[in-house]
Design an enzyme around this catalytic site. Structure first.
Site, PDB file in Angstrom:
ATOM      1  N   ASP A  52       8.763   6.719   8.327  1.00  0.00           N
ATOM      2  CA  ASP A  52       8.060   6.166   9.475  1.00  0.00           C
ATOM      3  C   ASP A  52       6.935   7.134   9.789  1.00  0.00           C
ATOM      4  O   ASP A  52       7.109   8.356   9.691  1.00  0.00           O
ATOM      5  CB  ASP A  52       8.978   5.979  10.689  1.00  0.00           C
ATOM      6  CG  ASP A  52       8.342   5.032  11.709  1.00  0.00           C
ATOM      7  OD1 ASP A  52       7.605   4.118  11.309  1.00  0.00           O
ATOM      8  OD2 ASP A  52       8.591   5.201  12.917  1.00  0.00           O
ATOM      9  N   THR A  53       5.790   6.567  10.100  1.00  0.00           N
ATOM     10  CA  THR A  53       4.594   7.370  10.338  1.00  0.00           C
ATOM     11  C   THR A  53       3.960   6.958  11.650  1.00  0.00           C
ATOM     12  O   THR A  53       3.958   5.777  11.991  1.00  0.00           O
ATOM     13  CB  THR A  53       3.586   7.169   9.184  1.00  0.00           C
ATOM     14  OG1 THR A  53       4.155   7.692   7.987  1.00  0.00           O
ATOM     15  CG2 THR A  53       2.276   7.873   9.456  1.00  0.00           C
ATOM     16  N   HIS A  97      -0.087  13.381   5.218  1.00  0.00           N
ATOM     17  CA  HIS A  97       1.203  13.568   5.883  1.00  0.00           C
ATOM     18  C   HIS A  97       2.334  12.990   5.058  1.00  0.00           C
ATOM     19  O   HIS A  97       3.364  13.632   4.845  1.00  0.00           O
ATOM     20  CB  HIS A  97       1.157  12.908   7.269  1.00  0.00           C
ATOM     21  CG  HIS A  97       0.418  11.588   7.235  1.00  0.00           C
ATOM     22  ND1 HIS A  97       1.063  10.389   7.140  1.00  0.00           N
ATOM     23  CD2 HIS A  97      -0.905  11.311   7.225  1.00  0.00           C
ATOM     24  CE1 HIS A  97       0.163   9.411   7.086  1.00  0.00           C
ATOM     25  NE2 HIS A  97      -1.042   9.953   7.130  1.00  0.00           N
ATOM     26  N   PHE A 114      -6.776   0.911   5.137  1.00  0.00           N
ATOM     27  CA  PHE A 114      -5.331   1.069   5.311  1.00  0.00           C
ATOM     28  C   PHE A 114      -5.083   1.773   6.636  1.00  0.00           C
ATOM     29  O   PHE A 114      -5.567   2.888   6.869  1.00  0.00           O
ATOM     30  CB  PHE A 114      -4.739   1.877   4.142  1.00  0.00           C
ATOM     31  CG  PHE A 114      -3.255   2.125   4.273  1.00  0.00           C
ATOM     32  CD1 PHE A 114      -2.373   1.070   4.463  1.00  0.00           C
ATOM     33  CD2 PHE A 114      -2.739   3.404   4.217  1.00  0.00           C
ATOM     34  CE1 PHE A 114      -1.002   1.297   4.583  1.00  0.00           C
ATOM     35  CE2 PHE A 114      -1.372   3.646   4.332  1.00  0.00           C
ATOM     36  CZ  PHE A 114      -0.501   2.582   4.515  1.00  0.00           C
ATOM     37  N   GLY A 115      -4.333   1.129   7.504  1.00  0.00           N
ATOM     38  CA  GLY A 115      -3.990   1.737   8.790  1.00  0.00           C
ATOM     39  C   GLY A 115      -5.211   2.223   9.557  1.00  0.00           C
ATOM     40  O   GLY A 115      -6.199   1.519   9.724  1.00  0.00           O
ATOM     41  N   TYR A 116      -5.138   3.476   9.996  1.00  0.00           N
ATOM     42  CA  TYR A 116      -6.213   4.075  10.796  1.00  0.00           C
ATOM     43  C   TYR A 116      -7.135   4.960   9.934  1.00  0.00           C
ATOM     44  O   TYR A 116      -7.949   5.709  10.462  1.00  0.00           O
ATOM     45  CB  TYR A 116      -5.604   4.927  11.919  1.00  0.00           C
ATOM     46  CG  TYR A 116      -4.784   4.133  12.900  1.00  0.00           C
ATOM     47  CD1 TYR A 116      -5.368   3.600  14.062  1.00  0.00           C
ATOM     48  CD2 TYR A 116      -3.432   3.901  12.683  1.00  0.00           C
ATOM     49  CE1 TYR A 116      -4.616   2.869  14.967  1.00  0.00           C
ATOM     50  CE2 TYR A 116      -2.670   3.162  13.589  1.00  0.00           C
ATOM     51  CZ  TYR A 116      -3.266   2.650  14.721  1.00  0.00           C
ATOM     52  OH  TYR A 116      -2.531   1.918  15.615  1.00  0.00           O
ATOM     53  N   ASP A 130       0.833  -1.208   0.000  1.00  0.00           N
ATOM     54  CA  ASP A 130       0.000   0.000   0.000  1.00  0.00           C
ATOM     55  C   ASP A 130       0.865   1.254   0.000  1.00  0.00           C
ATOM     56  O   ASP A 130       0.600   2.217  -0.712  1.00  0.00           O
ATOM     57  CB  ASP A 130      -0.935   0.017   1.228  1.00  0.00           C
ATOM     58  CG  ASP A 130      -1.979  -1.086   1.155  1.00  0.00           C
ATOM     59  OD1 ASP A 130      -2.596  -1.252   0.084  1.00  0.00           O
ATOM     60  OD2 ASP A 130      -2.179  -1.784   2.168  1.00  0.00           O
TER      61      ASP A 130
END
Length: 194
Positions: A68-69, A177, A149-151, A11
């Protein structure tokens, strides 16, 4: 210009290739490096981004980027933060992480949060450079959207009526972001070629 993105997350790779369309973006798989993983145990995003970029750069010796996130939630003292990817367990699904976060916010009125990305670029000389992007918003009370995807399905960006999970990839890239950090990186590269 060829850049190697130190990630095996399909992704993320799609998103990065979309934003850096004019660059030749490679992945560890293009160098027959399967399951590229680095232990993300640094105390901050910058440290983890550097670890990933440096680990791959040391193997292939080509210009490398890694990011990195984290999702930082005000009412949870900034958590999940650097632990966003493995918030619910050592190997959680995206849904596991979202459910844990929603549960922890059940009794909280303040749902302010922001995503932050740190992008590390290691150039051909081995020098590291950093680029940041931040997206403020709030955590919704329930999931919305098909983009899993993720949050993203529980994050409502500031001034938006849709969660990230309800947006197209193009809409996300315009405000995200990671998109902001990558745009800063693009500006840096265009400055080099002037």
């Amino acid at each position: 210009m060829e850049i190697v993105f130190a990630s095996g997350n399909k992704d993320k790779v799609k998103q990065v290739k979309l934003i850096l369309g004019n660059l030749d973006v490679k992945t560890p798989g293009d160098f027959e490096i399967e399951n590229f993983e680095v232990e993300e145990d640094a105390p901050d995003l910058k440290g983890n981004a550097y670890k990933k970029a440096k680990a791959l750069f040391d193997i292939i010796n080509k210009p490398t980027i890694a990011d990195d996130t984290g999702l930082f939630v005000e009412a949870l003292n900034g958590n999940p933060g650097v632990h966003s990817h493995r918030y619910a367990s050592e190997n959680p699904t995206y849904k596991d992480n979202r459910e844990k976060l929603l549960k922890e916010l059940e009794d909280k009125e303040n749902r302010s949060a922001y995503f932050e990305t740190c992008l590390c670029f290691i150039d051909e000389a081995g020098v590291d450079h950093y680029f940041y992007g931040r997206l403020p918003g709030v955590i919704t009370k329930k999931e919305a959207g098909d983009y899993d995807f993720g949050y993203d399905q529980i994050f409502l960006p500031e001034k938006s009526s849709k969660t990230l999970g309800q947006m197209s990839k193009e809409e996300i890239n315009e405000i995200s972001h990671r998109g902001t950090a990558l745009e800063e990186f693009k500006k840096y590269l265009s400055g080099l070629s002037l």
